[in-house]
Design a protein around this motif. Structure first.
Motif, mmCIF file in Angstrom:
data_model
loop_
_atom_site.group_PDB
_atom_site.id
_atom_site.type_symbol
_atom_site.label_atom_id
_atom_site.label_comp_id
_atom_site.label_asym_id
_atom_site.label_seq_id
_atom_site.Cartn_x
_atom_site.Cartn_y
_atom_site.Cartn_z
ATOM 1 N N THR A 1 21.651 22.797 -24.641
ATOM 2 C CA THR A 1 22.669 22.227 -23.771
ATOM 3 C C THR A 1 22.243 22.484 -22.339
ATOM 4 O OG1 THR A 1 24.425 22.570 -25.405
ATOM 5 C CG2 THR A 1 25.106 22.284 -23.106
ATOM 6 N N PRO B 1 25.528 21.067 -16.158
ATOM 7 C CA PRO B 1 25.627 20.113 -15.050
ATOM 8 C C PRO B 1 24.884 20.589 -13.806
ATOM 9 C CG PRO B 1 27.777 20.416 -16.079
ATOM 10 C CD PRO B 1 26.850 21.448 -16.676
ATOM 11 N N SER C 1 15.787 21.039 -16.864
ATOM 12 C CA SER C 1 15.344 21.757 -18.054
ATOM 13 C C SER C 1 14.098 22.598 -17.842
ATOM 14 C CB SER C 1 15.066 20.757 -19.168
ATOM 15 O OG SER C 1 14.058 19.842 -18.759
ATOM 16 N N GLY D 1 26.743 13.716 -24.100
ATOM 17 C CA GLY D 1 26.582 13.670 -22.657
ATOM 18 C C GLY D 1 25.528 12.670 -22.244
ATOM 19 N N GLU D 2 24.981 12.877 -21.054
ATOM 20 C CA GLU D 2 23.905 12.016 -20.559
ATOM 21 C C GLU D 2 22.918 12.837 -19.756
ATOM 22 O OE1 GLU D 2 25.993 9.061 -18.114
ATOM 23 O OE2 GLU D 2 25.115 10.002 -16.351
ATOM 24 N N LEU D 3 21.681 12.397 -19.801
ATOM 25 C CA LEU D 3 20.596 13.049 -19.068
ATOM 26 C C LEU D 3 19.810 12.004 -18.307
ATOM 27 C CD1 LEU D 3 19.041 15.440 -21.736
ATOM 28 C CD2 LEU D 3 20.354 16.108 -19.717
ATOM 29 N N ASN E 1 20.324 17.009 -15.507
ATOM 30 C CA ASN E 1 21.714 16.679 -15.807
ATOM 31 C C ASN E 1 22.424 16.453 -14.485
ATOM 32 O OD1 ASN E 1 24.357 16.434 -16.532
ATOM 33 N ND2 ASN E 1 24.361 18.174 -17.937
ATOM 34 N N SER F 1 25.163 14.685 -14.305
ATOM 35 C CA SER F 1 26.568 14.410 -14.597
ATOM 36 C C SER F 1 27.389 15.672 -14.339
ATOM 37 C CB SER F 1 26.725 13.971 -16.058
ATOM 38 O OG SER F 1 26.672 15.093 -16.922
ATOM 39 N N ALA G 1 25.154 18.434 -21.330
ATOM 40 C CA ALA G 1 24.421 17.459 -22.136
ATOM 41 C C ALA G 1 23.702 18.219 -23.250
ATOM 42 C CB ALA G 1 23.423 16.705 -21.264
#
Length: 156
Positions: free
Chosen positions: A49, A52, A56, A74-76, A107, A109, A113
């Motif tokens: 995960t 926000p 990574s 979610g979105e990446l 991320n 958002s 995610a």
């Protein structure tokens, strides 16, 4: 053991192992090492995960290790070289070993995610970080000229 229950593997907080000045600190993502729990050695899969506003890793590509990502929630934003693509649940990414497409996940958002990330566990892998004076090898992180970065504690 071949069967594991949903929460049988504890959640761990990621701590960046990159040398300074490339270190990402701690808490940028959390994960469950799924294949570690089963004792698998030929490939690794983690449920990660990405929090926000975090990324990574440093942008990289692998000489000998395939990488695979399957998006769950979610979105990446996936950055590959200079290209950016937003991915959503059900989307996946493949990065073939030896193909110099530098990639990183961000991320952007306001929500976590979650995705499965898989990689082969090939010994003697070299990881390249375009634009950074850094390589990762089995021996540790080095500058591009082969000079090792200090390990934690050497320069403190």
């Amino acid at each position: 053991m071949a069967i594991f229950r949903k929460d049988s593997v504890p959640i761990a907080e990621a701590v960046s192992g990159y040398p300074d000045p490339w270190n990402l600190g701690r808490g940028f993502l959390s994960y469950r090492h799924l294949t570690e729990a089963g004792g698998l050695t030929q490939f690794g899969i983690a449920l990660e995960t990405l929090h926000p506003g975090k990324q990574s890793s440093q942008q990289h590509w692998e000489e000998h290790e395939d990488e695979f990502l399957y998006m769950l929630e979610g979105e990446l934003t996936v950055i590959e070289d200079e290209s950016e693509t937003v991915i959503h649940p059900g989307d996946w990414c493949c990065w073939k070993a030896g193909v110099p497409v530098a990639h990183v996940l961000k991320n952007r958002s306001g929500k976590p995610a979650t995705y499965l990330i898989a990689g082969s566990r090939i010994p003697k892998n070299v990881c390249h970080y375009p634009g950074l004076d850094m390589l990762a090898t089995d021996a540790g992180y080095t500058h591009l000229d082969g000079t090792p970065y200090p390990t934690k504690g050497e320069n403190e």
